[in-house]
Design an enzyme around this catalytic site. Structure first.
Site, mmCIF file in Angstrom:
data_model
loop_
_atom_site.group_PDB
_atom_site.id
_atom_site.type_symbol
_atom_site.label_atom_id
_atom_site.label_comp_id
_atom_site.label_asym_id
_atom_site.label_seq_id
_atom_site.Cartn_x
_atom_site.Cartn_y
_atom_site.Cartn_z
ATOM 1 N N LYS A 39 0.815 -1.188 0.000
ATOM 2 C CA LYS A 39 0.000 0.000 0.000
ATOM 3 C C LYS A 39 0.864 1.260 0.000
ATOM 4 C CE LYS A 39 -3.283 -2.292 3.080
ATOM 5 N NZ LYS A 39 -3.815 -2.280 4.471
ATOM 6 N N GLY A 40 2.099 1.119 0.462
ATOM 7 C CA GLY A 40 2.935 2.285 0.763
ATOM 8 C C GLY A 40 3.173 3.256 -0.378
ATOM 9 N N GLU A 95 7.944 2.152 -5.833
ATOM 10 C CA GLU A 95 7.956 1.720 -4.434
ATOM 11 C C GLU A 95 8.147 2.919 -3.513
ATOM 12 O OE1 GLU A 95 7.244 -0.127 -2.154
ATOM 13 O OE2 GLU A 95 8.433 -1.939 -1.954
ATOM 14 N N ASP A 96 7.723 2.746 -2.269
ATOM 15 C CA ASP A 96 7.900 3.814 -1.292
ATOM 16 C C ASP A 96 9.344 3.898 -0.792
ATOM 17 O OD1 ASP A 96 7.759 1.353 0.037
ATOM 18 O OD2 ASP A 96 6.144 1.943 1.393
ATOM 19 N N ASP A 99 15.008 -0.890 1.347
ATOM 20 C CA ASP A 99 15.683 -1.083 2.627
ATOM 21 C C ASP A 99 16.722 -2.207 2.426
ATOM 22 O OD1 ASP A 99 16.020 -0.904 5.414
ATOM 23 O OD2 ASP A 99 14.387 -2.268 5.843
ATOM 24 N N LYS A 127 17.274 3.656 1.657
ATOM 25 C CA LYS A 127 18.044 3.493 2.907
ATOM 26 C C LYS A 127 19.225 2.596 2.599
ATOM 27 C CE LYS A 127 14.599 2.714 6.286
ATOM 28 N NZ LYS A 127 14.207 1.958 7.483
ATOM 29 N N PHE A 148 13.520 4.625 10.965
ATOM 30 C CA PHE A 148 12.227 4.056 10.599
ATOM 31 C C PHE A 148 11.291 5.219 10.293
ATOM 32 C CE2 PHE A 148 8.018 2.320 11.108
ATOM 33 C CZ PHE A 148 8.129 1.169 10.358
ATOM 34 N N ASP A 155 3.681 3.339 6.770
ATOM 35 C CA ASP A 155 2.908 3.118 7.994
ATOM 36 C C ASP A 155 3.745 2.659 9.179
ATOM 37 O OD1 ASP A 155 3.456 0.495 6.874
ATOM 38 O OD2 ASP A 155 2.016 -0.280 8.336
ATOM 39 N N ARG A 161 -0.115 6.658 7.549
ATOM 40 C CA ARG A 161 0.096 6.775 6.099
ATOM 41 C C ARG A 161 -0.361 8.134 5.592
ATOM 42 N NH1 ARG A 161 1.232 1.577 4.103
ATOM 43 N NH2 ARG A 161 0.151 -0.137 5.107
HETATM 44 P P1 5GP Z 1 13.080 -4.342 1.700
HETATM 45 O O1 5GP Z 1 12.566 -5.593 1.067
HETATM 46 O O2 5GP Z 1 13.864 -3.441 0.781
HETATM 47 O O3 5GP Z 1 13.809 -4.639 2.976
HETATM 48 O O4 5GP Z 1 11.835 -3.579 2.269
HETATM 49 C C1 5GP Z 1 10.978 -2.837 1.571
HETATM 50 C C2 5GP Z 1 9.693 -2.675 2.364
HETATM 51 O O5 5GP Z 1 9.931 -2.599 3.768
HETATM 52 C C3 5GP Z 1 9.051 -1.369 2.002
HETATM 53 O O6 5GP Z 1 8.183 -1.509 0.917
HETATM 54 C C4 5GP Z 1 8.317 -0.999 3.274
HETATM 55 O O7 5GP Z 1 7.045 -1.589 3.273
HETATM 56 C C5 5GP Z 1 9.130 -1.619 4.377
HETATM 57 N N1 5GP Z 1 10.008 -0.632 5.041
HETATM 58 C C6 5GP Z 1 11.350 -0.581 5.004
HETATM 59 N N2 5GP Z 1 11.827 0.451 5.724
HETATM 60 C C7 5GP Z 1 10.745 1.065 6.238
HETATM 61 C C8 5GP Z 1 10.579 2.236 7.068
HETATM 62 O O8 5GP Z 1 11.508 2.933 7.493
HETATM 63 N N3 5GP Z 1 9.294 2.575 7.377
HETATM 64 C C9 5GP Z 1 8.214 1.850 6.949
HETATM 65 N N4 5GP Z 1 7.012 2.289 7.322
HETATM 66 N N5 5GP Z 1 8.332 0.757 6.166
HETATM 67 C C10 5GP Z 1 9.586 0.376 5.820
#
Ligand code: 5GP
Length: 172
Positions: A39-40, A95-96, A99, A127, A148, A155, A161
């Site tokens: 949803k992000g 994507e939002d 990470d 990040k 975070f 969220d 959100r």
């Molecule tokens: P990855 O697979 O790159 O570790 O993670 C991506 C997903 O992790 C993002 O789409 C998001 O939903 C969540 N995520 C990663 N870091 C954050 C953060 O700082 N805040 C929030 N709310 N979600 C995060």
């Protein structure tokens, strides 16, 4: 919660305009499909599309990979894409935040299997410090520290959100 603003609404909108213009230049009259990761990414996708002047379609995909503040590392496809909406098209995955890099790598592989004409990736927040898998997005809004973040689609247990800015929780 004590929320600090990290990126203001104005800065977000300015940068999103720049990204929209960059994408316009790159595709020069070809149709693109903005594929928003629910949803992000919906707030970012909608603002990006409103600023984008070329021909654009929108589609949605949903995966889950995260619980609370800790990534589970396991990605599950919750809402898939339809092959006929992707095949032969220029896809931009939106994507939002990136990470560890796991979600995006999974999504790119998933979309490639649906035979698009091309695939690019666009992320609002990067990040870099937390990367586990190598991943570089084609379009990046902002590189941020290892915080975070919440707001503008992001969220904390499904809340926050709707903040118009990106913020983080200040720990006392
Ligand atoms: P990855 O697979 O790159 O570790 O993670 C991506 C997903 O992790 C993002 O789409 C998001 O939903 C969540 N995520 C990663 N870091 C954050 C953060 O700082 N805040 C929030 N709310 N979600 C995060």
């Amino acid at each position: 919660m004590n929320i600090e603003v990290l990126i203001s609404e104005e800065k977000l909108q300015e940068r999103i305009q720049e990204i929209a213009s960059e994408i316009e230049k790159d595709y020069q009259g070809e149709d693109v499909v903005f594929c928003s990761v629910l949803k992000g990414a919906i707030f970012f996708t909608v603002d990006l599309m409103k600023k984008y002047k070329g021909d654009a379609l929108i589609d949605f995909i949903r995966v889950s990979s995260y619980e609370g503040e800790n990534s589970t590392g396991k990605i599950t496809l919750k809402i898939p894409l339809q092959k006929e909406h992707i095949e032969g098209k220029n896809i931009i995955l939106v994507e939002d935040i990136v990470d560890t890099g796991r979600t995006f790598n999974y999504l790119v592989d998933y979309v490639k299997d649906l035979n698009p004409k091309s695939v690019k990736t666009c992320v609002l927040l990067d990040k870099k410090a937390r990367r586990i898998e190598h991943f570089e997005a084609d379009y990046v809004g902002f590189s941020i520290d290892d915080l975070f973040v919440i707001g503008y689609g992001l969220d904390y247990d499904e809340k926050y959100r709707n903040l118009p800015y990106v913020g983080y929780v200040k720990k006392n």
